[in-house]
Design a protein around this motif. Sequence first.
Motif, PDB file in Angstrom:
ATOM      1  N   ALA A 168       0.825  -1.208   0.000  1.00  0.00           N
ATOM      2  CA  ALA A 168       0.000   0.000   0.000  1.00  0.00           C
ATOM      3  C   ALA A 168       0.860   1.259   0.000  1.00  0.00           C
ATOM      4  N   LEU A 169       2.019   1.208   0.652  1.00  0.00           N
ATOM      5  CA  LEU A 169       2.930   2.348   0.639  1.00  0.00           C
ATOM      6  C   LEU A 169       3.435   2.638  -0.774  1.00  0.00           C
ATOM      7  N   ILE A 170       3.757   1.592  -1.521  1.00  0.00           N
ATOM      8  CA  ILE A 170       4.210   1.761  -2.907  1.00  0.00           C
ATOM      9  C   ILE A 170       3.071   2.296  -3.771  1.00  0.00           C
ATOM     10  N   MET A 171       1.882   1.747  -3.586  1.00  0.00           N
ATOM     11  CA  MET A 171       0.732   2.156  -4.390  1.00  0.00           C
ATOM     12  C   MET A 171       0.381   3.622  -4.124  1.00  0.00           C
ATOM     13  N   LEU A 197      -0.963  10.468   4.939  1.00  0.00           N
ATOM     14  CA  LEU A 197      -1.341   9.088   4.629  1.00  0.00           C
ATOM     15  C   LEU A 197      -0.150   8.150   4.770  1.00  0.00           C
ATOM     16  N   GLN A 198       0.999   8.577   4.267  1.00  0.00           N
ATOM     17  CA  GLN A 198       2.199   7.753   4.336  1.00  0.00           C
ATOM     18  C   GLN A 198       2.571   7.443   5.784  1.00  0.00           C
ATOM     19  N   ALA A 199       2.412   8.416   6.667  1.00  0.00           N
ATOM     20  CA  ALA A 199       2.727   8.198   8.081  1.00  0.00           C
ATOM     21  C   ALA A 199       1.798   7.151   8.693  1.00  0.00           C
ATOM     22  N   LEU A 204       1.060   1.462  10.332  1.00  0.00           N
ATOM     23  CA  LEU A 204       0.388   0.174  10.146  1.00  0.00           C
ATOM     24  C   LEU A 204       1.409  -0.910   9.817  1.00  0.00           C
ATOM     25  N   ASP A 205       2.334  -0.601   8.938  1.00  0.00           N
ATOM     26  CA  ASP A 205       3.406  -1.536   8.590  1.00  0.00           C
ATOM     27  C   ASP A 205       4.237  -1.883   9.822  1.00  0.00           C
ATOM     28  N   ARG A 206       4.552  -0.890  10.637  1.00  0.00           N
ATOM     29  CA  ARG A 206       5.341  -1.126  11.845  1.00  0.00           C
ATOM     30  C   ARG A 206       4.602  -2.062  12.801  1.00  0.00           C
ATOM     31  N   ILE A 313      -7.547   1.573   6.600  1.00  0.00           N
ATOM     32  CA  ILE A 313      -6.720   1.537   7.804  1.00  0.00           C
ATOM     33  C   ILE A 313      -7.430   0.797   8.932  1.00  0.00           C
ATOM     34  N   THR A 314      -8.687   1.118   9.200  1.00  0.00           N
ATOM     35  CA  THR A 314      -9.386   0.481  10.324  1.00  0.00           C
ATOM     36  C   THR A 314      -9.597  -1.004  10.076  1.00  0.00           C
ATOM     37  N   LEU A 315      -9.867  -1.385   8.818  1.00  0.00           N
ATOM     38  CA  LEU A 315     -10.056  -2.798   8.509  1.00  0.00           C
ATOM     39  C   LEU A 315      -8.744  -3.567   8.613  1.00  0.00           C
ATOM     40  N   MET A 316      -7.648  -2.952   8.210  1.00  0.00           N
ATOM     41  CA  MET A 316      -6.351  -3.613   8.355  1.00  0.00           C
ATOM     42  C   MET A 316      -5.970  -3.741   9.827  1.00  0.00           C
ATOM     43  N   GLU A 317      -6.304  -2.752  10.639  1.00  0.00           N
ATOM     44  CA  GLU A 317      -6.047  -2.856  12.077  1.00  0.00           C
ATOM     45  C   GLU A 317      -6.838  -4.012  12.682  1.00  0.00           C
ATOM     46  N   ARG A 318      -8.093  -4.197  12.237  1.00  0.00           N
ATOM     47  CA  ARG A 318      -8.886  -5.324  12.735  1.00  0.00           C
ATOM     48  C   ARG A 318      -8.317  -6.646  12.235  1.00  0.00           C
ATOM     49  N   ASN A 319      -7.847  -6.676  10.985  1.00  0.00           N
ATOM     50  CA  ASN A 319      -7.175  -7.877  10.498  1.00  0.00           C
ATOM     51  C   ASN A 319      -6.017  -8.266  11.407  1.00  0.00           C
TER      52      ASN A 319
END
Length: 328
Positions: A168-171, A197-199, A204-206, A313-319
């Motif tokens: 997602a960072l690359i995209m 957004l990048q932050a 999220l990546d971290r 972001i919220t859905l990835m956090e729940r994942n």
Amino acid sequence: MKLRTGRRAAAALALLLATFTALSGCGEQKSTFVEGKVNVVTTFYPLYYLATEIGGDDANVVNLIPTGVEPHDWTPKSKDLQTASKAQLFIYNGAGLEGWAEDFLHGTGSNGGLKIVEASEGIALLSGNPEEEEDGDGDGEEHKHEEGDGHHHDADVDPHTWVSPKSALIMADNILQAFIQADPANEAAYEARYDDLQARLAELDRQFTQQLGAVPNKDIVVTHQAFGYMARDYGLNQVAIMGLSPEAEPRSQDLLDVAAFVKKNNVRTIFFEELVSNQLAKTISGETGAGIDVLSPIEGLTSKQEKDGETYITLMERNLQNLVKALQ
């Protein structure tokens, strides 16, 4: 720009293109073009999210695939051609997700006025479909090959790049560069929104790196082979009941192999997704005693998620929460 044409989409688009001229002259389609803004068309939700976050008030972003619709077998309508024909940017995922894209873009008649953005450009793609390969160890594990290793086939490319925050960072960066090229006068505004957004994506990546690096178990059993990039980037092992398309039909032997893998490796959770049936997950759960839970490939929002203000972001956090809980 690399475009791949889907087999099933070709026939539908031939008819679509044949009727476009007549329909576009009716005046019945409501225009989504906004004067004074960069008009952007995205193909599905993750791209829409990234484009709206970066574009902000300087962009008018229209998403083609509606809420609650699974994107793998979606094909565009004549109104979608009309919308894209008035846009400055067309952002698609690539990696084989939108098999209809090449014919669709020919049908817009934009004569080079539409900038095409392949959001997945620069991501090392995964290839190899376990539905079409011998599983030599018989335990249901998938075998993938990196692009360029001599085993790459267009039909077998895993398109689910966005399910990894690293992708997602690359995209997001690809989309930022497209906005700047299309509207250089507002470069500073695009960059400021991108930085925010990048932050959030980097955080999220971290979190994924830290928390998934600490779990004792690494095997995730999923109904749909949509988590290869996440598995690669964060040290997990994806075992899928079905292949790259969520509508692929598993063989009875596949179900037996996955059930045997679950028992052998003490897998506690079978993951399913919201936009397709959870019946296969329930079948494996009933056979093995494992529980079931949601792991979203975020191919689109459900109506409830949209109403509740959920985002990528919220859905990835729940994942991440569901993964950590399952892998303890």
